[in-house]
Structure formats: C-alpha cells, structure tokens
Write a protein that holds these residues in place. Sequence first.
Motif, PDB file in Angstrom:
ATOM      1  N   ASN A 150       0.864  -1.187   0.000  1.00 19.64           N
ATOM      2  CA  ASN A 150       0.000   0.000   0.000  1.00 19.64           C
ATOM      3  C   ASN A 150       0.893   1.227   0.000  1.00 19.64           C
ATOM      4  O   ASN A 150       1.386   1.646   1.033  1.00 19.64           O
ATOM      5  CB  ASN A 150      -0.919  -0.006   1.224  1.00 19.64           C
ATOM      6  N   ARG A 151       1.100   1.770  -1.179  1.00 21.47           N
ATOM      7  CA  ARG A 151       2.062   2.875  -1.343  1.00 21.47           C
ATOM      8  C   ARG A 151       1.682   4.118  -0.556  1.00 21.47           C
ATOM      9  O   ARG A 151       2.503   4.990  -0.335  1.00 21.47           O
ATOM     10  CB  ARG A 151       2.181   3.235  -2.828  1.00 21.47           C
ATOM     11  N   GLU A 152       0.422   4.203  -0.125  1.00 24.38           N
ATOM     12  CA  GLU A 152       0.009   5.363   0.647  1.00 24.38           C
ATOM     13  C   GLU A 152       0.463   5.269   2.102  1.00 24.38           C
ATOM     14  O   GLU A 152       0.444   6.268   2.827  1.00 24.38           O
ATOM     15  CB  GLU A 152      -1.512   5.524   0.591  1.00 24.38           C
ATOM     16  N   LEU A 153       0.867   4.075   2.530  1.00 27.77           N
ATOM     17  CA  LEU A 153       1.342   3.893   3.894  1.00 27.77           C
ATOM     18  C   LEU A 153       2.827   4.204   3.984  1.00 27.77           C
ATOM     19  O   LEU A 153       3.630   3.633   3.242  1.00 27.77           O
ATOM     20  CB  LEU A 153       1.091   2.461   4.367  1.00 27.77           C
ATOM     21  N   GLU A 154       3.185   5.101   4.876  1.00 26.30           N
ATOM     22  CA  GLU A 154       4.574   5.490   5.059  1.00 26.30           C
ATOM     23  C   GLU A 154       5.044   5.088   6.460  1.00 26.30           C
ATOM     24  O   GLU A 154       4.323   5.279   7.437  1.00 26.30           O
ATOM     25  CB  GLU A 154       4.719   7.004   4.869  1.00 26.30           C
ATOM     26  N   LEU A 155       6.226   4.514   6.547  1.00 22.78           N
ATOM     27  CA  LEU A 155       6.790   4.165   7.849  1.00 22.78           C
ATOM     28  C   LEU A 155       7.263   5.449   8.535  1.00 22.78           C
ATOM     29  O   LEU A 155       8.177   6.120   8.033  1.00 22.78           O
ATOM     30  CB  LEU A 155       7.967   3.206   7.665  1.00 22.78           C
ATOM     31  N   PRO A 156       6.660   5.808   9.662  1.00 24.68           N
ATOM     32  CA  PRO A 156       6.978   7.097  10.285  1.00 24.68           C
ATOM     33  C   PRO A 156       8.252   7.064  11.136  1.00 24.68           C
ATOM     34  O   PRO A 156       8.241   7.372  12.332  1.00 24.68           O
ATOM     35  CB  PRO A 156       5.734   7.369  11.140  1.00 24.68           C
ATOM     36  N   ASP A 157       9.380   6.690  10.490  1.00 29.48           N
ATOM     37  CA  ASP A 157      10.644   6.662  11.233  1.00 29.48           C
ATOM     38  C   ASP A 157      11.368   8.008  11.185  1.00 29.48           C
ATOM     39  O   ASP A 157      12.422   8.170  11.794  1.00 29.48           O
ATOM     40  CB  ASP A 157      11.555   5.551  10.706  1.00 29.48           C
ATOM     41  N   GLU A 158      10.786   8.967  10.460  1.00 31.00           N
ATOM     42  CA  GLU A 158      11.297  10.350  10.382  1.00 31.00           C
ATOM     43  C   GLU A 158      12.715  10.427   9.807  1.00 31.00           C
ATOM     44  O   GLU A 158      13.479  11.329  10.139  1.00 31.00           O
ATOM     45  CB  GLU A 158      11.241  11.035  11.747  1.00 31.00           C
ATOM     46  N   ALA A 159      13.057   9.465   8.951  1.00 31.37           N
ATOM     47  CA  ALA A 159      14.356   9.486   8.272  1.00 31.37           C
ATOM     48  C   ALA A 159      14.119   9.758   6.783  1.00 31.37           C
ATOM     49  O   ALA A 159      13.378   9.030   6.124  1.00 31.37           O
ATOM     50  CB  ALA A 159      15.077   8.159   8.456  1.00 31.37           C
ATOM     51  N   THR A 160      14.748  10.804   6.276  1.00 33.42           N
ATOM     52  CA  THR A 160      14.556  11.218   4.886  1.00 33.42           C
ATOM     53  C   THR A 160      15.904  11.323   4.186  1.00 33.42           C
ATOM     54  O   THR A 160      16.866  11.841   4.757  1.00 33.42           O
ATOM     55  CB  THR A 160      13.850  12.587   4.813  1.00 33.42           C
ATOM     56  N   THR A 161      15.959  10.824   2.964  1.00 33.02           N
ATOM     57  CA  THR A 161      17.143  10.993   2.118  1.00 33.02           C
ATOM     58  C   THR A 161      16.753  11.819   0.907  1.00 33.02           C
ATOM     59  O   THR A 161      15.768  11.509   0.236  1.00 33.02           O
ATOM     60  CB  THR A 161      17.705   9.634   1.661  1.00 33.02           C
ATOM     61  N   MET A 162      17.532  12.861   0.643  1.00 35.36           N
ATOM     62  CA  MET A 162      17.275  13.717  -0.510  1.00 35.36           C
ATOM     63  C   MET A 162      18.516  13.717  -1.407  1.00 35.36           C
ATOM     64  O   MET A 162      19.623  13.979  -0.947  1.00 35.36           O
ATOM     65  CB  MET A 162      16.946  15.145  -0.068  1.00 35.36           C
ATOM     66  N   ILE A 163      18.299  13.395  -2.667  1.00 35.42           N
ATOM     67  CA  ILE A 163      19.380  13.439  -3.658  1.00 35.42           C
ATOM     68  C   ILE A 163      19.065  14.575  -4.617  1.00 35.42           C
ATOM     69  O   ILE A 163      18.123  14.495  -5.409  1.00 35.42           O
ATOM     70  CB  ILE A 163      19.504  12.097  -4.391  1.00 35.42           C
ATOM     71  N   LEU A 164      19.837  15.646  -4.505  1.00 38.36           N
ATOM     72  CA  LEU A 164      19.619  16.818  -5.347  1.00 38.36           C
ATOM     73  C   LEU A 164      20.372  16.647  -6.656  1.00 38.36           C
ATOM     74  O   LEU A 164      21.483  16.120  -6.682  1.00 38.36           O
ATOM     75  CB  LEU A 164      20.095  18.089  -4.636  1.00 38.36           C
ATOM     76  N   ASN A 165      19.769  17.116  -7.721  1.00 40.60           N
ATOM     77  CA  ASN A 165      20.357  16.997  -9.054  1.00 40.60           C
ATOM     78  C   ASN A 165      20.524  18.396  -9.641  1.00 40.60           C
ATOM     79  O   ASN A 165      19.565  18.983 -10.142  1.00 40.60           O
ATOM     80  CB  ASN A 165      19.442  16.132  -9.941  1.00 40.60           C
ATOM     81  N   THR A 166      21.739  18.933  -9.576  1.00 40.35           N
ATOM     82  CA  THR A 166      21.960  20.294 -10.074  1.00 40.35           C
ATOM     83  C   THR A 166      21.820  20.390 -11.587  1.00 40.35           C
ATOM     84  O   THR A 166      21.735  21.484 -12.132  1.00 40.35           O
ATOM     85  CB  THR A 166      23.365  20.807  -9.674  1.00 40.35           C
TER      86      THR A 166
END
Length: 275
Positions: A150-166
Amino acid sequence: MQDLATKFANLTIQSDFIFKKVMSRKRICKHLLEELLQIEIADINYLEAEKTLEPEYTSRGIRLDIIVADDKNTHYNLEMQVKNNKNPETDTYVLPKRSRYYQALLDIDLLQKGQPYDLLPPTFIIFICVFDFFEKGNYVYTFKKCCLENRELELPDEATTMILNTKGTHGDISKDIKSFYDYVNNHIVTTDFTKQIDDEISYLKLDTKVRREFMLMEARLLDERREGKAEGIAEGEANANIATAKRLLSMGLNVQDIAKATSLSIDQVEALKAE
C-alpha cells in the motif's frame, strides 16, 4: 607548493573543502535548508563539521561534511557529490548504499547508550549531486520508507534521504535553489543568495589561514596516497615472490636456492613447502 597555491585559487563550491567552509556560515546553510524544504527555521546549531563517525575500529569510518540541528531538533547532513562513483569489483554505483550507511552511523551517534529508540530525532541526509543519478531529470529526489503493498502507507521513522540533481530540468524548487544549482554548475551569480556564496568564497581565498589549512590538508592526503601506493607495491612484490617460490618448489628446486631466488627467508619457503 606553487601547484597547490594555483589549485587553491581555482577552487569552486564543488570542492569539498570550500563547500564545508561556505556551509559553515550559518546564514547561508540555514537559508539553503529553508529554501530546499520550504520551511522556516529559527536557528541552527553545528554539531560538528567534518565529523568522523567510527563506532568500532573494525568498521569503515566515514567523514560527514556538515551536520546541523535546527530549533526543532531535526538533524541535517549536507554533502557535495561531484563524482558518481562505482565499485570496480561489483560494477555498482555506491551512492545508494552510502546513504544507507550514513543514516545508520548518524543514528548511532545521535542515540546515547541506554536511551529509548523513540528519542531519535528526525534526520535528513542530503546529497548535492552535480549529476543526475536516476537520469529522470528531477531537480530533487526525496526518499522515505513506504509499504510495497500500500504505497500510501509510510513508515513514520522520520528518516529522509534527498538526492539533489543540479543538472535537473523539472520539478518544484524555489528561485534561490535554482540559482544555487546554476552557481554550482557554472559559477553564475543570479540572485542575492548566490552573491552571498560567491562573496564568501572570495573572502575565504584571501584568508591566509584558510589557504594554509588547505595546503596542509592536501599535503597530508598526498602523503597518505604515497604510503598506500608504497604498501601496495610491497604487497604485490611479496605475493609475486610467494607465487614464484611455489612454482620453483613444484619443479623440485631445493629450499635454499628458492630462498635466494625470491628474497624469501628459508623459514618462509619451508612453510610454503609444508602447505
């Protein structure tokens, strides 16, 4: 030394050294985070620039670039990524597993022994890449854990990874983030924000202490590379001598002659013979 001085004069924001120095200026780092996440941050505190995390002597230590915490205790790790490196042994890109490893070590460092897990603060691992890792053209790729069923369910571990693409071409980013990307890519100053960054870099390059720090760092790295190369050559020669000794043993030569031919000790040759 002249080569190092020239190298220092030509450094840009893409250099780890300059990036760390620039992001150590609170007003710049704070504004970058606010514009990237579209939030307001009252203040940030630097936990430690260039923090080395080594939980065990057998673990692979890493150097994290900039680690800050905001007024709501959210922690951010910022790092510049210029090369999309591959592991030559597995022919796989290292960035995904690197982000996983950074997150694990950051969590270990943030949670003191005996503290409950729920005290782990929210974290953002942010890689500023001058390449499009996923080749989809996004300005930003943001990752959180979700349920496959269920892609709408998110594990609320509060860890986020962001990969920026300049090098991105589409997505929703602010004017200042777009100008930051342009500055990283082409050294183009288009906003007050990138002017602040450019002025800071110019100031850093006039600082004799900063120049001396860079030259000392480069000299140490050069020494480490030379030592590593010398150790590799010595190890290669030793392995070659052992291989030669084994071949000579299979041909029936005596231990003393083999020791002379390979520069191994008689005891070493005897040990190979006994294998």
